[in-house]
Design a protein around this motif. Sequence first.
Motif, short mmCIF file in Angstrom:
data_model
loop_
_atom_site.label_atom_id
_atom_site.label_comp_id
_atom_site.label_asym_id
_atom_site.label_seq_id
_atom_site.Cartn_x
_atom_site.Cartn_y
_atom_site.Cartn_z
N ILE A 49 21.69 31.45 12.03
CA ILE A 49 20.79 32.08 13.00
C ILE A 49 19.70 32.89 12.32
N ASN A 50 20.04 33.60 11.23
CA ASN A 50 19.03 34.42 10.55
C ASN A 50 17.93 33.57 9.92
N GLU A 51 18.25 32.30 9.64
CA GLU A 51 17.28 31.42 8.99
C GLU A 51 16.64 30.44 9.97
N ALA A 52 17.41 29.94 10.95
CA ALA A 52 16.92 28.89 11.85
C ALA A 52 16.67 29.39 13.27
N GLY A 53 17.07 30.63 13.57
CA GLY A 53 16.98 31.11 14.95
C GLY A 53 18.08 30.48 15.78
N ILE A 54 18.14 30.85 17.04
CA ILE A 54 19.15 30.27 17.93
C ILE A 54 18.58 28.96 18.46
N ASN A 55 19.22 27.86 18.10
CA ASN A 55 18.70 26.55 18.49
C ASN A 55 19.77 25.63 19.09
N GLY A 56 20.93 26.17 19.41
CA GLY A 56 21.98 25.34 20.00
C GLY A 56 23.20 26.16 20.37
N LEU A 57 24.19 25.48 20.90
CA LEU A 57 25.44 26.11 21.30
C LEU A 57 26.35 26.32 20.09
N THR A 58 27.39 27.11 20.30
CA THR A 58 28.41 27.31 19.27
C THR A 58 29.75 26.80 19.81
N GLN A 59 30.70 26.60 18.90
CA GLN A 59 32.05 26.24 19.32
C GLN A 59 32.59 27.28 20.28
N GLU A 60 32.27 28.55 20.01
CA GLU A 60 32.78 29.64 20.82
C GLU A 60 32.35 29.51 22.28
N VAL A 61 31.12 29.04 22.51
CA VAL A 61 30.63 28.87 23.88
C VAL A 61 31.44 27.82 24.62
N LEU A 62 31.66 26.67 23.97
CA LEU A 62 32.41 25.61 24.63
C LEU A 62 33.86 26.02 24.86
N LEU A 63 34.46 26.72 23.89
CA LEU A 63 35.82 27.19 24.08
C LEU A 63 35.91 28.19 25.24
N ALA A 64 34.91 29.05 25.38
CA ALA A 64 34.90 30.03 26.47
C ALA A 64 34.84 29.32 27.83
N ILE A 65 34.08 28.24 27.93
CA ILE A 65 33.99 27.48 29.18
C ILE A 65 35.34 26.84 29.50
N VAL A 66 35.96 26.20 28.51
CA VAL A 66 37.25 25.55 28.74
C VAL A 66 38.32 26.58 29.08
#
Length: 122
Positions: free
Chosen positions: A56-73
């Motif tokens: 994130i510090n180099e590319a910015g926020i450009n997609g989801l994380t595993q944590e997001v999908l796990l939180a949904i499930v």
Amino acid sequence: MRSITDHIVNPVNDQLKIEVIDEPGSGGANHLYEVTGYCGQSGHEGVLIEFQNGPINEAGINGLTQEVLLAIVADRLRCFQAGPFACKANACALTKIEEAQHWLQQRTLERMRRGVEGTHTV
């Protein structure tokens, strides 16, 4: 492209196709997945799942994380457990997902303590 078949277990999942769209990145993981084989209630056919590509510090926020999908499930399983579909299998699955969330959070906290979170530094 590479297909994933780990989900195939019943007539619904038999119809859903998961394809890995991109090549692995510098960390060895892929970032773009496509799920097809259905038309949702919204009218959309399939879905693209795009994961964070680069720190994130180099590319910015450009997609989801595993944590997001796990939180949904986890949320879906908690809802099932609060309704008429509560069962031991859902409870066990939820426990393992919560455990996975814990270990991913611990990894992030450790990286933060070392001052390398959001970078390519191991």
